[in-house]
Design an enzyme around this catalytic site. Structure first.
Site, PDB file in Angstrom:
ATOM      1  N   ARG A 125       0.820  -1.219   0.000  1.00 13.21           N
ATOM      2  CA  ARG A 125       0.000   0.000   0.000  1.00 13.21           C
ATOM      3  C   ARG A 125       0.858   1.275   0.000  1.00 13.21           C
ATOM      4  NH1 ARG A 125      -5.274  -0.993   3.861  1.00 13.21           N
ATOM      5  NH2 ARG A 125      -6.415  -2.138   2.284  1.00 13.21           N
ATOM      6  N   LYS A 150     -19.075 -16.434   3.357  1.00 16.01           N
ATOM      7  CA  LYS A 150     -20.539 -16.412   3.421  1.00 16.01           C
ATOM      8  C   LYS A 150     -21.237 -15.764   2.237  1.00 16.01           C
ATOM      9  CE  LYS A 150     -20.678 -16.079   8.410  1.00 16.01           C
ATOM     10  NZ  LYS A 150     -20.720 -15.010   9.389  1.00 16.01           N
TER      11      LYS A 150
HETATM   12  P1  AMP Z   1     -14.234 -13.590   2.678  1.00 13.10           P
HETATM   13  O1  AMP Z   1     -13.683 -12.588   3.652  1.00 13.10           O
HETATM   14  O2  AMP Z   1     -15.705 -13.626   2.618  1.00 13.10           O
HETATM   15  O3  AMP Z   1     -13.571 -13.496   1.314  1.00 13.10           O
HETATM   16  O4  AMP Z   1     -13.882 -15.007   3.275  1.00 13.10           O
HETATM   17  C1  AMP Z   1     -12.582 -15.451   3.423  1.00 13.10           C
HETATM   18  C2  AMP Z   1     -12.581 -16.584   4.383  1.00 13.10           C
HETATM   19  O5  AMP Z   1     -13.425 -17.610   3.896  1.00 13.10           O
HETATM   20  C3  AMP Z   1     -11.229 -17.204   4.567  1.00 13.10           C
HETATM   21  O6  AMP Z   1     -10.779 -16.900   5.863  1.00 13.10           O
HETATM   22  C4  AMP Z   1     -11.479 -18.700   4.406  1.00 13.10           C
HETATM   23  O7  AMP Z   1     -10.877 -19.469   5.414  1.00 13.10           O
HETATM   24  C5  AMP Z   1     -12.982 -18.809   4.487  1.00 13.10           C
HETATM   25  N1  AMP Z   1     -13.507 -19.971   3.748  1.00 13.10           N
HETATM   26  C6  AMP Z   1     -13.330 -20.263   2.457  1.00 13.10           C
HETATM   27  N2  AMP Z   1     -13.912 -21.423   2.149  1.00 13.10           N
HETATM   28  C7  AMP Z   1     -14.461 -21.909   3.288  1.00 13.10           C
HETATM   29  C8  AMP Z   1     -15.198 -23.092   3.614  1.00 13.10           C
HETATM   30  N3  AMP Z   1     -15.454 -24.006   2.704  1.00 13.10           N
HETATM   31  N4  AMP Z   1     -15.624 -23.226   4.889  1.00 13.10           N
HETATM   32  C9  AMP Z   1     -15.351 -22.294   5.800  1.00 13.10           C
HETATM   33  N5  AMP Z   1     -14.659 -21.162   5.562  1.00 13.10           N
HETATM   34  C10 AMP Z   1     -14.220 -20.960   4.301  1.00 13.10           C
END
Ligand code: AMP
Length: 397
Positions: free
Chosen positions: A35, A197
């Site tokens: 950054r 999610k």
């Molecule tokens: P986000 O911030 O929504 O992009 O989510 C990222 C997070 O999603 C990471 O910390 C991953 O560990 C988690 N993640 C990805 N796939 C899975 C899964 N199948 N089950 C649980 N957590 C997940």
């Protein structure tokens, strides 16, 4: 909106709002200076033009109090090395000490003010605080894309009080990739959306489905979609209250002729831990007490095929729990596939950016955003408050 190179900076006080919210270890050593490096084009331009440069930024969450560990002094030191020039560090971001230092500031010199969030007024977009910051400068340049989805005093309020304002080169680049390139993409246009999610990215999915030719959904969020299709997903991260919305997106994809790709197999385990016993199973065979934590090899092959034919790819969110080696293969395989495609490739910041760095493919991606939250809001189709403020400011002048 005006840009930095449309404003006369010569001999003027030019205040830059940067996002220097960089990761640091417990000894305040900067562990990733991407950054900081990303602001060098704007800074060097202003210095070449003979501006008196003032830098403002936030760091961490001091919640309106002075927290020594969240001082921007280590950032000033690193910036000084990168610019090969002294960067003066002020003990505050406003007040008499700053005003005195500013009076001594010569054209071609740089001064960094202290963490804006030492004042609670910053995050409240307080008018008086905005006015105080504005009074320190002749020109205001916002180059803090990573903070552009927040309406704070230093990026929104301030634009009501400065004489002249515009966007820096980093802001310009981010908006170019996430706006222009994605509004009129070269097709096939593929979006890869993963992460934990559906609830965090529902608006993004609803917006993207209208624009893309193909949509790949992986990560934890895929399980809500798989459940919506009638699969049993065991203890995987499915959000039952969003199953109807997932069904809507699936229907929408059919109506619009958008090809939707979901995992066909996955890596399962009973717990999300490094030494977990893992199995690879087709989606139809997820055990009731186990959870899907990564995409499986058949899914990797399928997604690779989709990516290989794309001409524009945008990616936000990992395919699995990539922080744990046992569940990182799917995400790494996708990084390599995206990096070796012949497409224009745009990666959102945050976790996806970390995953790309981990595989050493950063140089093979067309553009990696410096702002996870802000780039996600652009993918949702929202107007960023800081961008709206810059547009209004240009209109008013
Ligand atoms: P986000 O911030 O929504 O992009 O989510 C990222 C997070 O999603 C990471 O910390 C991953 O560990 C988690 N993640 C990805 N796939 C899975 C899964 N199948 N089950 C649980 N957590 C997940």
């Amino acid at each position: 909106m005006k840009f930095i190179d449309q404003i006369n900076l010569k001999g003027k006080r030019v205040m830059f709002r940067f996002d220097f919210n960089v990761p640091m270890d417990s000894n305040q050593n900067i562990t990733d200076d991407t950054r900081i490096r990303a602001t060098l084009p704007s800074l060097n331009y202003a210095l070449d033009e003979g501006a008196k440069v003032i830098i403002i930024s936030h760091l961490g969450r001091p919640k309106g109090k002075k927290v020594a560990e969240l001082s921007l002094a280590p950032v000033a030191k690193r910036l000084s090395r990168l610019l090969e020039k002294q960067v003066l560090m002020a003990g505050d971001c406003c007040g008499p000490e700053v005003e005195n230092m500013l009076q001594q500031l010569k054209p071609g010199c740089v001064m960094m003010l202290e963490n804006l969030r030492f004042y609670k007024e910053e995050e409240k977009n307080d008018a008086e605080f905005s006015r105080k910051l504005a009074s320190l400068t002749d020109v205001y340049i916002d180059d803090a894309f990573g903070n552009a989805h927040r309406a704070h005093a230093s990026n929104v309020g301030i634009t009501n009080y400065v004489k002249e304002c515009g966007a820096g080169y980093l802001m310009k680049k981010e908006l170019n990739y996430f706006h222009k390139q994605l509004e009129k993409p070269t097709r096939p246009f593929v979006a890869i959306i993963g992460g934990s999610k559906v609830s965090d990215k529902l608006t993004t999915l609803v917006n993207l489905i209208k624009k893309v030719d193909k949509l790949i959904i992986g990560g934890g969020m895929a399980f809500t979609f798989l459940k919506a299709q009638g699969f049993e997903v065991g203890k995987s991260l499915a959000e039952d209250h969003l199953i109807d919305q997932a069904k809507d997106i699936i229907n929408q994809s059919r109506i619009l002729g958008v090809k939707l790709y979901l995992p066909i197999d996955c890596v399962i385990a009973q717990n999300k831990v490094a030494d977990a016993v893992t199995k690879i199973v087709p989606i139809q065979e997820i055990y009731p007490e186990w959870m899907g934590l990564d995409i499986g090899p058949a899914t990797i092959t399928l997604f690779r095929e989709v990516i290989a034919n794309a001409k524009t790819i945008v990616w936000n969110g990992p395919m699995g729990v990539f922080e744990i080696d046992a569940f990182s293969r799917g995400t790494s395989a996708m990084v390599h596939a995206v990096a070796s495609s012949h497409a224009l490739t745009i990666v959102g910041g945050g976790d996806t950016d970390v995953a790309v760095q981990k595989t050493g493919e950063s140089d093979n991606i067309t553009y990696i955003s410096t702002g996870g939250g802000a780039s996600l809001e652009l993918l949702e189709g929202k107007v960023l408050p800081a961008v709206a403020a810059l547009e209004k400011c240009a209109g008013d002048n």
